[in-house]
Design an enzyme around this catalytic site. Structure first.
Site, PDB file in Angstrom:
ATOM      1  N   GLU B 120       0.874  -1.186   0.000  1.00 41.28           N
ATOM      2  CA  GLU B 120       0.000   0.000   0.000  1.00 41.28           C
ATOM      3  C   GLU B 120       0.903   1.224   0.000  1.00 41.28           C
ATOM      4  OE1 GLU B 120      -3.223   1.072  -0.262  1.00 41.28           O
ATOM      5  OE2 GLU B 120      -2.203   3.005  -0.062  1.00 41.28           O
ATOM      6  N   HIS B 138     -24.960  -2.841  -1.187  1.00 44.75           N
ATOM      7  CA  HIS B 138     -26.119  -2.737  -2.067  1.00 44.75           C
ATOM      8  C   HIS B 138     -26.826  -4.075  -2.239  1.00 44.75           C
ATOM      9  CE1 HIS B 138     -23.662   0.791  -3.135  1.00 44.75           C
ATOM     10  NE2 HIS B 138     -24.832   1.369  -3.282  1.00 44.75           N
ATOM     11  N   ARG B 403     -14.506   7.449  -7.783  1.00 45.31           N
ATOM     12  CA  ARG B 403     -14.761   6.104  -8.298  1.00 45.31           C
ATOM     13  C   ARG B 403     -13.801   5.815  -9.456  1.00 45.31           C
ATOM     14  NH1 ARG B 403     -19.451   8.982  -7.889  1.00 45.31           N
ATOM     15  NH2 ARG B 403     -21.205   8.196  -6.659  1.00 45.31           N
ATOM     16  N   CYS B 533     -17.508  18.450  16.548  1.00 44.24           N
ATOM     17  CA  CYS B 533     -16.504  19.509  16.743  1.00 44.24           C
ATOM     18  C   CYS B 533     -15.276  19.302  15.861  1.00 44.24           C
ATOM     19  CB  CYS B 533     -16.094  19.640  18.211  1.00 44.24           C
ATOM     20  SG  CYS B 533     -14.699  18.623  18.711  1.00 44.24           S
ATOM     21  N   CYS B 538     -10.298  17.426  20.868  1.00 45.47           N
ATOM     22  CA  CYS B 538      -9.533  16.218  21.184  1.00 45.47           C
ATOM     23  C   CYS B 538      -8.203  16.138  20.454  1.00 45.47           C
ATOM     24  CB  CYS B 538     -10.359  14.967  20.907  1.00 45.47           C
ATOM     25  SG  CYS B 538     -10.753  14.712  19.174  1.00 45.47           S
TER      26      CYS B 538
END
Lengths: 435, 581
Positions: B120, B138, B403, B533, B538
């Site tokens: 990757e 789907h 896509r 938020c 955080c």
């Protein structure tokens, strides 16, 4: 079953509103539990290292931490039970006689527990609007942050968010951060403001921008962010008075940081979960002069409406704490019921953004404070009056009024005539400001 | 002849700017056209003119930059060059691409005693399309009957429920309500039913307007009933991808993140070695699951018989407080939608309890261009009509995905016809997420067939299908939660207030089988910063935990891998001047 702790008043939030509420409730003899999510009390004041706090209340220019410290010291010297690093997972109202509230709490040191009190004070503060909420489009790289987050990174973590910043929004935190980042060696390319007038306090415009030669671009906004991994530039554009982008006015501004100071939203998720409705103009619950939203819930500080000065936040916290304690103790005395007093509505007439509180409880002793903001700048000033059934109860003349600057009026509930059900806040403008 | 017909049609439409030729069955378009739209039109016209795919190499004047993405491998200036940890290694199968398809293929291969490496190029799996979609599994009704999309969608839909259970991720089947907006669309019910039957969809019903109203009290007025598809499901697409990758790693697959394929070394009709920026290694079989770069990977093997075009989709997420206003997935397509290559979008009830609005479908260049725009959001606004209680102001965020579309608008799932040990899983656009488990089974089967010619392949008896779900404190009962916190107090320290995520959950994510190095990678697993938020509160806390777990400075923490640091250095004092207690 998890452990249950019982109090007369539970205060959620240990920022300036919650600190003041806890102290005033505790001062009446109530047993108070104060719940704070973070590892120490003080709320946002912890990161506000600039001065300018406490002028109204203490007649002194304090830094945020200094202002908070004055209250924290009092809390630490009281018998208020402080629950730090404790998060309220859920709140529910008890259906039994006397009602009251149970909070399901999660804490690092105290584990999972429930807390009960007949009166609840919501001092949950506010949050910042983000880039998504003001519809800035384009890429989503690192380097886009709210002013409060930038302030936290610089003032608490000690790290610098970038080298060259564009600041969108001339609210107070944006102005404060323009100065702070400049002092830390960042270049602030400019502050961009969608409106025709700055949104921050006048003193901040002078001390944070003018004194450092940072340009303020009115009627301009940021429409797009560029950069795959880290911000490389933003597209800024001119807007018309309605806020629509003027086609062809776009220009690319190179920067590695976009700081957003585009407004604050009261945090009312708990209030909503307890069934309180919100006032669309304040985005906070509708309350009386003690923050009472009904059924033993009291709301104060920035959860109620976004204040300009912390001094007023403390003032509203004190009122809410006092009334919450009064509610809790009267329930105890009356064996489960607290009779509501007669209420009149406070209505803001044309020219106002809003008025808080939305109601005045006439049975409550002492003066009631009404906070308000106007919806446009009145350079020539104006006279603000409060009337009931056509009769003017009081009037006050203000030399100048600006939307960012909150003002207050005090009224003695005893002066409200019998039979009237609403008070009207009215504005008399000077000719020059009418156009 | 079809090619001659195409040539004359193109000449008539575009003049001399475009040329078409046939190369080993594929139609190759070359030349120059003034606009991206014209390039798209030419590409679509070429479909069916050859026996294989369409390769569209036309340069559009208004998007000339996009041509540079045609054959180059993606560049990443932020990556640390020099480390060559893969040099000289050898694997039975190399899977290129850490999206949902690549990760599902890798896990499928782990059921066999073969050595597998997954490559990757980004710092995490699910970095691109697999984290940028609506999460719908789907029902298979919308796919063109007879297409690979239809076949794999139905099979994948049937596999997901059990797979999600094995992976310890949430899967729900809310079902999909396709509303009839008027009597004319209502009259299409028999045609809808026939199509559903042709695609072997698992169940469908006619719902009267009264039934729709009873099921969804907030539905708009004036609907004419609906076509209901009970098999439509939802999943968290990035959590699913992460779970597949983790399960693969737990079963022996080597996942190499931050590793970009640069080319292949061929010997005869086979790929002998895979060249990467982290060294070259041998592979007996190569799986092309490279998403929006699959045609580029094919070109590395001299097998570019297709090319991809990009269709951007924007989705909007509404505040979780609106989540209770709808139970099913709902859409109200227009009749025009029936002829479209996309399904038109709608309102999806996500597994997290939000409502997602979208997606749009806009042809735009850029394999990794995720910019959103005002016009895209405006397109989404029509969906708000479906549910009377929903308002655009409830949106907390929006995002775009791209896509990877072939010109034929179908999947390519096959063994390469020119390269004996290359398997393509390309053109996997919607319903790719729904189809992924079935695609993975097919690709693994083909790969094992290829391997069988040169080695003995036996099942992996020690394969563990079940992956323990990460603990999610907010979903536990109060008692269970109390136990968890007393066992590990960091589960009691809430870091993300909006999504109620504890420090312990973030640390768990950091210790998972896949390396987690960035805020976005943490967010994909444990959700801090996903709420209203957007991480305003955080972010510093998550930065502290990430820095602590990785043993780096807080200023070195990145948003999404190299080149995306949150902070650029320390302040002058290097100390916070506020207080923390």
């Amino acid at each position: 079953m998890v452990d249950r702790k019982e109090y007369d008043v539970l205060v959620i939030g240990g920022g300036p509103a919650g600190l003041a509420a806890a102290l005033s409730a505790s001062g009446t003899g109530a047993r108070v539990g104060l719940i704070e999510r973070e590892e120490c009390l003080g709320g946002i004041l912890k990161q506000c290292v600039h001065d300018g706090f406490g002028l109204v209340r203490f007649g002194q220019m304090l830094s945020g931490p200094e202002y908070a410290r004055r209250f924290i010291d009092l809390v630490e010297g009281s018998d208020i039970a402080v629950h730090l690093e404790t998060f309220v997972h859920a709140a529910r109202r008890l259906a039994s006689a006397g009602g009251g509230y149970v909070l399901e709490c999660v804490s690092r040191d105290e584990g999972v527990f429930e807390a009960y009190a007949p009166a609840l004070v919501l001092a949950t503060g506010c949050r910042e609007r983000s880039d998504r909420q003001v519809f800035i489009h384009g890429d989503r790289p690192a380097g886009v942050l709210t002013a409060g987050l930038a302030q936290h990174l610089v003032n608490i973590e000690g790290v610098l968010p970038g080298r060259r910043a564009v600041i969108l929004g001339s609210g107070d935190i944006g102005l404060i951060m323009a100065r702070r980042l400049t002092l830390e060696g960042m270049e602030v390319e400019g502050v961009y403001e969608l409106k025709a007038e700055p949104s921050g306090l006048s003193r901040n415009l002078q001390q944070c921008l003018s004194d450092f030669g940072i340009p303020l671009h009115l009627l301009m906004t940021v429409v797009e962010i560029h950069g795959k991994r880290r911000v490389e530039a933003v597209t800024a554009a001119r807007v018309d008075l309605r806020g629509s982008v003027i086609a062809g006015s776009e220009r690319l501004v190179e920067c590695d940081t976009l700081v957003l100071s585009v407004g604050l939203i009261p945090e009312n998720e708990l209030a909503l979960s307890l069934g309180l409705g919100l006032d669309p103009s304040t985005k906070g619950p509708k309350v009386d002069q003690g923050g009472g939203a009904g059924e033993g819930i009291f709301v104060c500080g920035n959860a109620l409406h976004v204040n300009d000065l912390v001094d007023y936040v403390s003032e509203s916290g004190e009122a809410a704490g006092r009334d919450a304690a009064g509610h809790a103790l009267s329930i105890g005395a009356a064996g489960g019921t607290a009779a509501p007093g007669r209420r009149v509505a406070v209505k803001a007439g044309p020219g106002f953004l809003y008025a808080v509180p939305q109601f005045i409880d006439l049975s409550r002793p002492g003066p009631a404070v009404i906070y308000f903001r106007v919806n446009s700048t009145l350079r020539e000033g104006a006279r603000v009056s409060l009337s009931a059934a056509g009769e003017t109860l009081l009037g006050k003349r203000y030399p100048a009024l600006r939307p960012p600057e909150m003002e207050r009026l005090e009224i003695d509930p005893g002066r409200v005539p019998e039979g009237c059900d609403s008070l009207w806040l009215e504005l008399e403008r000077k000719e020059a400001d009418l156009g | 002849m079809k090619l001659d017909k195409l040539r004359s049609a193109l000449r008539k439409r575009f003049g001399d700017g475009v040329e078409a030729r046939e190369d080993r069955g594929s139609i190759v378009l070359e030349g120059q056209l003034p606009s991206w739209e014209a390039r798209l039109e030419a590409g679509s016209r070429a479909v069916g003119a050859g026996s294989r795919g369409v390769v569209n190499d036309i340069v559009a004047d208004d998007c000339a930059w996009a041509a540079s993405e045609r054959l180059d491998s993606p560049r990443d200036p932020g990556r640390d060059e020099g480390e060559k940890g893969l040099e000289g290694l050898s694997f039975d199968v190399a899977v290129i691409g850490g999206g949902v398809v690549g990760c599902a293929v890798a896990r499928e291969l782990a059921k066999w005693r073969v050595s597998t490496i997954l490559l990757e190029k980004e710092e995490d799996v699910a970095f691109h399309a697999s984290s940028r979609n609506d999460g719908m599994i789907h029902d298979g009704f919308a796919a063109r009957p007879g297409s690979l999309k239809a076949k794999f969608n139905i099979l994948g839909n049937r596999l997901w429920e059990a797979l999600a259970w094995e992976l310890g991720i949430e899967f729900r089947r809310p079902g999909s309500i396709v509303l009839f907006r008027n009597a004319a669309t209502q009259a299409l019910y028999p045609a809808f039913a026939a199509r559903a039957a042709m695609n072997h969809v698992d169940g469908w019903e006619y719902w009267s307007p009264r039934r729709v109203r009873a099921e969804e009290p907030n539905v708009c007025d004036g609907q004419h009933g609906a076509f209901f598809l009970p098999s439509a499901g939802v999943i968290s697409p990035y959590r699913a991808t992460v779970a597949l990758a983790e399960s693969a790693v737990m079963n022996g697959v080597r996942v190499e993140l931050g590793t970009c394929v640069k080319g292949f070394e061929k010997e005869g009709d086979r790929i002998a070695r895979v060249r990467t920026d982290r060294g070259d290694f041998r592979a007996s079989v190569v799986v092309n699951a490279a998403g929006n770069w699959a045609d580029v990977v094919a070109s590395f093997a001299d097998d570019r018989f297709f090319s991809l075009h990009q269709r951007r989709g924007t989705d909007m997420i509404l505040d979780s407080q609106a989540g209770g206003l709808q139970r099913h997935i709902m859409a109200m397509p227009s009749i025009m939608q029936a002829k479209s290559t996309t399904k038109g979008g709608g309102l999806v009830t996500t597994v997290e309890g939000n409502i997602l609005v979208g997606p749009t479908a806009t042809e735009l260049p850029g394999r990794e261009s995720y910019a959103t725009s005002t016009s895209e959001l405006r397109t989404l606004e029509r969906h708000f009509r479906i549910n009377r209680r929903l308002l655009p102001s409830m949106a907390i965020t929006y995002f775009a995905g791209v896509r990877a579309c072939t010109w034929e608008e179908d999947f390519i799932i096959e063994r390469s016809r020119r390269v004996a040990n290359l398997v393509h899983a390309a053109g996997i656009q919607s319903p790719g997420l729904a189809s992924a488990p079935a695609i993975a089974e097919e690709v693994a089967r083909i790969s094992l067939d290829v391997l069988c010619a040169t080695m003995k392949v036996s099942p992996n008896a020690s394969f563990v299908a079940v992956r323990d779900a990460p603990l999610e404190l907010r979903r536990l009962s109060l008692e269970e939660r109390a136990k968890a916190v007393s066992r590990n107090p960091s589960y009691g320290r809430i870091v993300c207030r909006c999504e109620e995520v504890s420090e312990g959950e973030i640390r768990d994510a950091m210790k998972s089988p896949l390396p987690v190095r960035s805020l976005d990678a943490v967010k994909r697993r444990a959700r801090p910063g996903m709420g209203r938020c957007h991480g305003g509160f955080c972010t510093p806390r998550v930065m502290e935990i990430v820095a602590d777990e990785l043993g780096i400075g807080i200023d070195e923490v990145t948003k999404k891998g190299p080149g995306s640091r949150i902070a650029v250095g320390m302040t002058k004092s290097g100390l916070g001047e506020g207080f923390r207690g």
